[in-house]
Design a protein around this motif. Structure first.
Motif, PDB file in Angstrom:
ATOM      1  N   ALA A   4       0.833  -1.210   0.000  1.00  0.00           N
ATOM      2  CA  ALA A   4       0.000   0.000   0.000  1.00  0.00           C
ATOM      3  C   ALA A   4       0.861   1.252   0.000  1.00  0.00           C
ATOM      4  O   ALA A   4       0.505   2.278  -0.577  1.00  0.00           O
ATOM      5  N   PHE A   5       2.041   1.157   0.662  1.00  0.00           N
ATOM      6  CA  PHE A   5       2.925   2.325   0.720  1.00  0.00           C
ATOM      7  C   PHE A   5       3.403   2.690  -0.680  1.00  0.00           C
ATOM      8  O   PHE A   5       3.428   3.840  -1.074  1.00  0.00           O
ATOM      9  N   PHE A   6       3.813   1.650  -1.449  1.00  0.00           N
ATOM     10  CA  PHE A   6       4.335   1.903  -2.783  1.00  0.00           C
ATOM     11  C   PHE A   6       3.231   2.315  -3.747  1.00  0.00           C
ATOM     12  O   PHE A   6       3.468   3.015  -4.720  1.00  0.00           O
ATOM     13  N   ASP A   7       1.990   1.873  -3.468  1.00  0.00           N
ATOM     14  CA  ASP A   7       0.876   2.180  -4.355  1.00  0.00           C
ATOM     15  C   ASP A   7       0.257   3.544  -4.074  1.00  0.00           C
ATOM     16  O   ASP A   7      -0.563   4.027  -4.856  1.00  0.00           O
ATOM     17  N   ALA A   8       0.616   4.154  -2.958  1.00  0.00           N
ATOM     18  CA  ALA A   8       0.013   5.436  -2.586  1.00  0.00           C
ATOM     19  C   ALA A   8       0.361   6.502  -3.624  1.00  0.00           C
ATOM     20  O   ALA A   8       1.515   6.624  -4.032  1.00  0.00           O
ATOM     21  N   PRO A   9      -0.619   7.260  -4.091  1.00  0.00           N
ATOM     22  CA  PRO A   9      -0.354   8.300  -5.094  1.00  0.00           C
ATOM     23  C   PRO A   9       0.488   9.429  -4.514  1.00  0.00           C
ATOM     24  O   PRO A   9       0.479   9.671  -3.303  1.00  0.00           O
ATOM     25  N   GLU A  10       1.223  10.097  -5.379  1.00  0.00           N
ATOM     26  CA  GLU A  10       2.049  11.219  -4.938  1.00  0.00           C
ATOM     27  C   GLU A  10       1.203  12.486  -4.870  1.00  0.00           C
ATOM     28  O   GLU A  10       0.507  12.827  -5.818  1.00  0.00           O
ATOM     29  N   ILE A  11       1.291  13.154  -3.749  1.00  0.00           N
ATOM     30  CA  ILE A  11       0.592  14.417  -3.546  1.00  0.00           C
ATOM     31  C   ILE A  11       1.647  15.523  -3.524  1.00  0.00           C
ATOM     32  O   ILE A  11       2.685  15.378  -2.868  1.00  0.00           O
ATOM     33  N   PRO A  12       1.434  16.624  -4.238  1.00  0.00           N
ATOM     34  CA  PRO A  12       2.440  17.701  -4.275  1.00  0.00           C
ATOM     35  C   PRO A  12       2.818  18.187  -2.878  1.00  0.00           C
ATOM     36  O   PRO A  12       1.953  18.334  -2.006  1.00  0.00           O
ATOM     37  N   ASP A  13       4.107  18.421  -2.669  1.00  0.00           N
ATOM     38  CA  ASP A  13       4.566  18.948  -1.381  1.00  0.00           C
ATOM     39  C   ASP A  13       4.181  20.413  -1.214  1.00  0.00           C
ATOM     40  O   ASP A  13       3.872  20.865  -0.113  1.00  0.00           O
ATOM     41  N   ASP A  14       4.215  21.161  -2.318  1.00  0.00           N
ATOM     42  CA  ASP A  14       3.861  22.574  -2.275  1.00  0.00           C
ATOM     43  C   ASP A  14       2.364  22.715  -1.969  1.00  0.00           C
ATOM     44  O   ASP A  14       1.519  22.088  -2.622  1.00  0.00           O
ATOM     45  N   LEU A  15       2.028  23.533  -0.979  1.00  0.00           N
ATOM     46  CA  LEU A  15       0.635  23.643  -0.550  1.00  0.00           C
ATOM     47  C   LEU A  15      -0.272  24.215  -1.639  1.00  0.00           C
ATOM     48  O   LEU A  15      -1.432  23.801  -1.767  1.00  0.00           O
ATOM     49  N   PHE A  16       0.244  25.157  -2.408  1.00  0.00           N
ATOM     50  CA  PHE A  16      -0.563  25.723  -3.495  1.00  0.00           C
ATOM     51  C   PHE A  16      -0.894  24.646  -4.526  1.00  0.00           C
ATOM     52  O   PHE A  16      -2.049  24.487  -4.939  1.00  0.00           O
ATOM     53  N   CYS A  18      -0.841  21.492  -4.007  1.00  0.00           N
ATOM     54  CA  CYS A  18      -1.671  20.496  -3.334  1.00  0.00           C
ATOM     55  C   CYS A  18      -3.140  20.922  -3.358  1.00  0.00           C
ATOM     56  O   CYS A  18      -4.038  20.099  -3.573  1.00  0.00           O
ATOM     57  N   ALA A  19      -3.384  22.219  -3.144  1.00  0.00           N
ATOM     58  CA  ALA A  19      -4.756  22.732  -3.159  1.00  0.00           C
ATOM     59  C   ALA A  19      -5.369  22.605  -4.552  1.00  0.00           C
ATOM     60  O   ALA A  19      -6.548  22.261  -4.694  1.00  0.00           O
ATOM     61  N   ILE A  20      -4.572  22.886  -5.583  1.00  0.00           N
ATOM     62  CA  ILE A  20      -5.058  22.722  -6.957  1.00  0.00           C
ATOM     63  C   ILE A  20      -5.379  21.250  -7.226  1.00  0.00           C
ATOM     64  O   ILE A  20      -6.403  20.913  -7.827  1.00  0.00           O
ATOM     65  N   HIS A  21      -4.488  20.377  -6.765  1.00  0.00           N
ATOM     66  CA  HIS A  21      -4.685  18.933  -6.934  1.00  0.00           C
ATOM     67  C   HIS A  21      -5.986  18.489  -6.257  1.00  0.00           C
ATOM     68  O   HIS A  21      -6.773  17.732  -6.834  1.00  0.00           O
ATOM     69  N   LEU A  22      -6.209  18.984  -5.050  1.00  0.00           N
ATOM     70  CA  LEU A  22      -7.423  18.627  -4.313  1.00  0.00           C
ATOM     71  C   LEU A  22      -8.662  19.146  -5.028  1.00  0.00           C
ATOM     72  O   LEU A  22      -9.653  18.418  -5.186  1.00  0.00           O
ATOM     73  N   ARG A  23      -8.610  20.394  -5.472  1.00  0.00           N
ATOM     74  CA  ARG A  23      -9.758  20.973  -6.189  1.00  0.00           C
ATOM     75  C   ARG A  23     -10.092  20.163  -7.438  1.00  0.00           C
ATOM     76  O   ARG A  23     -11.258  19.822  -7.683  1.00  0.00           O
ATOM     77  N   ASN A  24      -9.072  19.849  -8.228  1.00  0.00           N
ATOM     78  CA  ASN A  24      -9.309  19.105  -9.466  1.00  0.00           C
ATOM     79  C   ASN A  24      -9.823  17.697  -9.190  1.00  0.00           C
ATOM     80  O   ASN A  24     -10.660  17.168  -9.930  1.00  0.00           O
ATOM     81  N   ASP A  36     -10.617   8.597  -4.094  1.00  0.00           N
ATOM     82  CA  ASP A  36     -10.855   8.728  -2.659  1.00  0.00           C
ATOM     83  C   ASP A  36      -9.534   8.826  -1.904  1.00  0.00           C
ATOM     84  O   ASP A  36      -9.387   9.639  -0.985  1.00  0.00           O
ATOM     85  N   VAL A  37      -8.550   8.021  -2.303  1.00  0.00           N
ATOM     86  CA  VAL A  37      -7.250   8.026  -1.628  1.00  0.00           C
ATOM     87  C   VAL A  37      -6.563   9.379  -1.799  1.00  0.00           C
ATOM     88  O   VAL A  37      -6.042   9.959  -0.835  1.00  0.00           O
ATOM     89  N   GLU A  38      -6.561   9.896  -3.021  1.00  0.00           N
ATOM     90  CA  GLU A  38      -5.917  11.189  -3.268  1.00  0.00           C
ATOM     91  C   GLU A  38      -6.641  12.308  -2.532  1.00  0.00           C
ATOM     92  O   GLU A  38      -6.015  13.251  -2.044  1.00  0.00           O
ATOM     93  N   TYR A  39      -7.960  12.207  -2.471  1.00  0.00           N
ATOM     94  CA  TYR A  39      -8.725  13.211  -1.727  1.00  0.00           C
ATOM     95  C   TYR A  39      -8.287  13.232  -0.267  1.00  0.00           C
ATOM     96  O   TYR A  39      -8.005  14.293   0.300  1.00  0.00           O
ATOM     97  N   LYS A  40      -8.205  12.058   0.336  1.00  0.00           N
ATOM     98  CA  LYS A  40      -7.849  11.972   1.754  1.00  0.00           C
ATOM     99  C   LYS A  40      -6.436  12.483   2.006  1.00  0.00           C
ATOM    100  O   LYS A  40      -6.183  13.200   2.985  1.00  0.00           O
ATOM    101  N   LEU A  41      -5.498  12.131   1.123  1.00  0.00           N
ATOM    102  CA  LEU A  41      -4.108  12.545   1.320  1.00  0.00           C
ATOM    103  C   LEU A  41      -3.945  14.058   1.160  1.00  0.00           C
ATOM    104  O   LEU A  41      -3.285  14.719   1.973  1.00  0.00           O
ATOM    105  N   ALA A  42      -4.530  14.613   0.098  1.00  0.00           N
ATOM    106  CA  ALA A  42      -4.408  16.055  -0.142  1.00  0.00           C
ATOM    107  C   ALA A  42      -5.131  16.845   0.946  1.00  0.00           C
ATOM    108  O   ALA A  42      -4.627  17.860   1.439  1.00  0.00           O
ATOM    109  N   ARG A  43      -6.307  16.378   1.320  1.00  0.00           N
ATOM    110  CA  ARG A  43      -7.068  17.051   2.381  1.00  0.00           C
ATOM    111  C   ARG A  43      -6.290  17.031   3.691  1.00  0.00           C
ATOM    112  O   ARG A  43      -6.212  18.044   4.403  1.00  0.00           O
ATOM    113  N   SER A  44      -5.700  15.885   4.017  1.00  0.00           N
ATOM    114  CA  SER A  44      -4.942  15.753   5.260  1.00  0.00           C
ATOM    115  C   SER A  44      -3.765  16.724   5.295  1.00  0.00           C
ATOM    116  O   SER A  44      -3.484  17.342   6.329  1.00  0.00           O
ATOM    117  N   LYS A  45      -3.095  16.875   4.158  1.00  0.00           N
ATOM    118  CA  LYS A  45      -1.936  17.775   4.095  1.00  0.00           C
ATOM    119  C   LYS A  45      -2.357  19.223   4.344  1.00  0.00           C
ATOM    120  O   LYS A  45      -1.720  19.953   5.106  1.00  0.00           O
TER     121      LYS A  45
END
Length: 256
Positions: A4-16, A18-24, A36-45
């Protein structure tokens, strides 16, 4: 280490970003796409950053997963043709955090952005966004936007109070009229300390208007033009934002 660790999608480190990624991703969720996974990761960040957390749309802050987001957005619009309405809602509600993060904002910027966003005045929000965006790279434009921000706030308050303003009125005149309606004019108070503070507020607004005439990009300055530095623009924008927020919050308190 789990797969699961290797399969986790990459979320941008930059907050801006990351916010664009979450919005899209959320826009994708409105059409049964997204992750759903990307939503949770970006939202958590973003939820982990106090300033970003307060500027996230309410439906994001209170939705822990994709199913909750879909349920929240179904309340915005449903049925044929509703996708465009939900997409527009997502785009609009993400504007405050994107404006704040793109400008590299501070906690104070977040507070002002939050307060200005609550005030239903698109023109006011537009000039605040311009002031933030320009203060580091276009000081003259930032000063002009900061001055226009105060003009817009004063005009909106005058209109919302049932009054009228003239195109001939400059910033000091607009502020004088708005401050009277809000009981913020120095002459409306007896305590010397309040008269002094409110008089200084009046001076700040007048000075911001004068700065625009001296070095902003609204007028040609000739040989006497003042070359602004980013630090000058930052001070002007911060003062204008604080005064705009003070006027808006006073207006809102007056209506309660």
């Amino acid at each position: 280490m789990s797969d699961a660790f290797f399969d986790a999608p990459e979320i941008p480190d930059d907050l801006f970003e990351c916010a664009i990624h979450l919005r899209n991703n959320i826009i994708g969720l409105t059409t049964d796409g997204g992750s759903d996974v990307e939503y949770k990761l970006a939202r958590s960040k973003l939820m982990g950053d106090p300033a970003s957390k307060r500027l996230l749309p309410d439906f994001v802050r209170f939705s822990n997963d994709a199913a909750s987001v879909r349920a929240a957005l179904s309340g915005v619009a449903s049925g044929a043709g509703s996708w465009a309405l939900r997409r527009n809602h997502v785009n609009e509600t993400f504007k405050p955090i994107l404006i704040f993060l793109e400008a590299g904002g501070s906690a104070a910027d977040a507070t002002i952005t939050d307060g200005i966003t609550v005030y239903d005045a698109p023109a006011v929000q537009t000039f605040w966004a311009k002031a933030l965006e320009r203060r580091a790279t276009d000081p003259e434009g930032a000063v002009t936007a900061a001055s226009t921000l105060l003009e817009e706030v004063c005009k909106h308050i005058i209109e919302d109070s049932g009054g009228e303003w003239s195109d001939k009125w400059n910033i000091p005149k607009l502020y004088a009229e708005a401050s009277k309606l809000l009981n913020l004019a120095p002459s409306q108070h007896q305590e010397e300390v309040f008269k002094t503070i409110l008089g200084n507020c009046q001076s700040v607004v007048q000075s911001i208007g004068s700065l625009r005439n001296k070095g902003g990009d609204a007028h040609a300055g000739g040989r006497l033009r003042v070359p602004f530095k980013p630090r000058h623009a930052a001070l002007t924008v911060n003062l204008a934002g604080s005064m705009a927020l003070f006027l808006i919050e006073t207006w809102q308190a007056k209506g309660k």
